[in-house]
Write a protein that holds these residues in place. Structure first.
Motif, mmCIF file in Angstrom:
data_model
loop_
_atom_site.group_PDB
_atom_site.id
_atom_site.type_symbol
_atom_site.label_atom_id
_atom_site.label_comp_id
_atom_site.label_asym_id
_atom_site.label_seq_id
_atom_site.Cartn_x
_atom_site.Cartn_y
_atom_site.Cartn_z
ATOM 1 N N GLN A 126 -0.138 9.448 -0.599
ATOM 2 C CA GLN A 126 0.100 10.288 -1.776
ATOM 3 C C GLN A 126 0.514 9.470 -2.994
ATOM 4 O O GLN A 126 0.090 9.738 -4.096
ATOM 5 C CB GLN A 126 1.174 11.340 -1.456
ATOM 6 C CG GLN A 126 1.347 12.382 -2.543
ATOM 7 C CD GLN A 126 0.087 13.220 -2.781
ATOM 8 O OE1 GLN A 126 -0.570 13.629 -1.845
ATOM 9 N NE2 GLN A 126 -0.241 13.432 -4.048
ATOM 10 N N ARG A 127 1.340 8.457 -2.792
ATOM 11 C CA ARG A 127 1.794 7.633 -3.913
ATOM 12 C C ARG A 127 0.621 6.916 -4.573
ATOM 13 O O ARG A 127 0.513 6.855 -5.801
ATOM 14 C CB ARG A 127 2.841 6.619 -3.426
ATOM 15 C CG ARG A 127 3.428 5.783 -4.550
ATOM 16 C CD ARG A 127 4.541 4.919 -4.075
ATOM 17 N NE ARG A 127 3.986 3.724 -3.452
ATOM 18 C CZ ARG A 127 4.662 2.624 -3.191
ATOM 19 N NH1 ARG A 127 5.954 2.587 -3.448
ATOM 20 N NH2 ARG A 127 4.088 1.587 -2.645
ATOM 21 N N SER A 128 -0.308 6.414 -3.765
ATOM 22 C CA SER A 128 -1.490 5.747 -4.315
ATOM 23 C C SER A 128 -2.384 6.745 -5.056
ATOM 24 O O SER A 128 -2.923 6.433 -6.126
ATOM 25 C CB SER A 128 -2.292 5.079 -3.199
ATOM 26 O OG SER A 128 -1.555 4.056 -2.593
ATOM 27 N N GLN A 129 -2.537 7.941 -4.488
ATOM 28 C CA GLN A 129 -3.340 8.976 -5.142
ATOM 29 C C GLN A 129 -2.756 9.320 -6.517
ATOM 30 O O GLN A 129 -3.480 9.392 -7.515
ATOM 31 C CB GLN A 129 -3.379 10.254 -4.300
ATOM 32 C CG GLN A 129 -4.142 10.122 -2.998
ATOM 33 C CD GLN A 129 -4.104 11.409 -2.196
ATOM 34 O OE1 GLN A 129 -4.093 12.506 -2.762
ATOM 35 N NE2 GLN A 129 -4.072 11.291 -0.880
ATOM 36 N N ASP A 130 -1.437 9.551 -6.549
ATOM 37 C CA ASP A 130 -0.775 9.884 -7.809
ATOM 38 C C ASP A 130 -0.941 8.765 -8.838
ATOM 39 O O ASP A 130 -1.192 9.018 -10.021
ATOM 40 C CB ASP A 130 0.715 10.168 -7.577
ATOM 41 C CG ASP A 130 0.949 11.446 -6.785
ATOM 42 O OD1 ASP A 130 0.021 12.283 -6.716
ATOM 43 O OD2 ASP A 130 2.057 11.596 -6.225
ATOM 44 N N THR A 131 -0.805 7.533 -8.373
ATOM 45 C CA THR A 131 -0.940 6.372 -9.257
ATOM 46 C C THR A 131 -2.346 6.323 -9.854
ATOM 47 O O THR A 131 -2.512 6.151 -11.069
ATOM 48 C CB THR A 131 -0.647 5.072 -8.481
ATOM 49 O OG1 THR A 131 0.677 5.140 -7.963
ATOM 50 C CG2 THR A 131 -0.805 3.854 -9.354
ATOM 51 N N PHE A 132 -3.327 6.472 -9.001
ATOM 52 C CA PHE A 132 -4.717 6.428 -9.456
ATOM 53 C C PHE A 132 -4.999 7.540 -10.472
ATOM 54 O O PHE A 132 -5.564 7.291 -11.541
ATOM 55 C CB PHE A 132 -5.669 6.556 -8.250
ATOM 56 C CG PHE A 132 -7.125 6.522 -8.627
ATOM 57 C CD1 PHE A 132 -7.766 5.335 -8.914
ATOM 58 C CD2 PHE A 132 -7.859 7.699 -8.701
ATOM 59 C CE1 PHE A 132 -9.100 5.307 -9.270
ATOM 60 C CE2 PHE A 132 -9.197 7.689 -9.056
ATOM 61 C CZ PHE A 132 -9.816 6.490 -9.341
ATOM 62 N N LEU A 133 -4.613 8.766 -10.149
ATOM 63 C CA LEU A 133 -4.893 9.895 -11.033
ATOM 64 C C LEU A 133 -4.128 9.792 -12.356
ATOM 65 O O LEU A 133 -4.662 10.128 -13.414
ATOM 66 C CB LEU A 133 -4.580 11.211 -10.331
ATOM 67 C CG LEU A 133 -5.502 11.537 -9.135
ATOM 68 C CD1 LEU A 133 -5.028 12.784 -8.406
ATOM 69 C CD2 LEU A 133 -6.951 11.689 -9.578
ATOM 70 N N ARG A 134 -2.887 9.328 -12.280
ATOM 71 C CA ARG A 134 -2.113 9.177 -13.512
ATOM 72 C C ARG A 134 -2.767 8.159 -14.452
ATOM 73 O O ARG A 134 -2.810 8.361 -15.658
ATOM 74 C CB ARG A 134 -0.680 8.735 -13.187
ATOM 75 C CG ARG A 134 0.199 9.860 -12.686
ATOM 76 C CD ARG A 134 1.549 9.370 -12.225
ATOM 77 N NE ARG A 134 2.336 8.816 -13.323
ATOM 78 C CZ ARG A 134 3.551 8.284 -13.161
ATOM 79 N NH1 ARG A 134 4.117 8.234 -11.961
ATOM 80 N NH2 ARG A 134 4.200 7.800 -14.197
ATOM 81 N N HIS A 135 -3.283 7.077 -13.857
ATOM 82 C CA HIS A 135 -3.878 6.031 -14.695
ATOM 83 C C HIS A 135 -5.299 6.404 -15.142
ATOM 84 O O HIS A 135 -5.616 6.357 -16.335
ATOM 85 C CB HIS A 135 -3.891 4.699 -13.953
ATOM 86 C CG HIS A 135 -4.505 3.594 -14.752
ATOM 87 N ND1 HIS A 135 -3.948 3.100 -15.905
ATOM 88 C CD2 HIS A 135 -5.671 2.911 -14.586
ATOM 89 C CE1 HIS A 135 -4.705 2.148 -16.404
ATOM 90 N NE2 HIS A 135 -5.774 2.020 -15.616
#
Length: 172
Positions: A126-135
């Motif tokens: 989830q942390r990687s998903q959030d990071t990707f989508l935020r960027h």
């Protein structure tokens, strides 16, 4: 003084078109620029002559028909303006011919590609998903995301890179 409709006007127009076919063909050719297109224009004019309402017989039949041919040629150009005029050498050009954003096939293809990308993103934490989508979607700078998550900018960069590679792989 208007003349009464003549039952043979259609036939007379068609005979004029056939009698002076070469002249009318040249006239259409000047406008459309292609022999095949000029033939189509003459055929459309003949159909119009046969299917039109009975009109009073024009005094100058040839001039009247010349105007019909010219107008039909201009209509032909307007109708075929957006067609691709170059021959297709390979199938990749043929596959994209005539497709724009409103094309149903293109929309379906985009929807399927997006679904594949979302499935690839879902395989990551989830942390990687959030990071990707935020960027990538939100446009947030990597250093701000790193600061919010209390991780290094390098780790944020690696998370984004890994998910992006997975998305590209899933679309291929």
């Amino acid at each position: 003084m208007t003349k009464q409709p003549d039952k043979t006007t259609r036939r007379a127009l068609l005979e004029e078109l056939m009698t002076h076919r070469k002249m009318h063909l040249c006239q259409a050719l000047k406008v459309v620029g292609s022999f095949d297109a000029a033939e189509d224009v003459l055929q459309n004019t003949a159909v119009k002559c046969l299917s039109s309402k009975e009109i009073a017989r024009p005094e100058k039949m040839r001039s009247y028909l010349s105007k019909m041919v010219r107008n039909a040629a201009l209509d032909y150009i307007r109708k075929h303006r957006n067609e691709i005029s170059e021959p297709f050498e390979d199938e990749s050009k043929l596959a994209t011919a005539g497709m724009d954003d409103r094309c149903g096939f293109r929309a379906l293809e985009s929807k399927q590609t997006l679904a594949q990308a979302m499935d690839a993103i879902a395989t990551f934490p989830q942390r990687s998903q959030d990071t990707f989508l935020r960027h990538r979607v939100g446009g947030e700078p990597q250093n701000k995301i790193a600061q919010d998550l209390s991780v290094s900018c390098t780790l944020v960069n690696f998370m984004i890179r890994d998910i992006e590679a997975a998305c590209i792989k899933s679309a291929a």
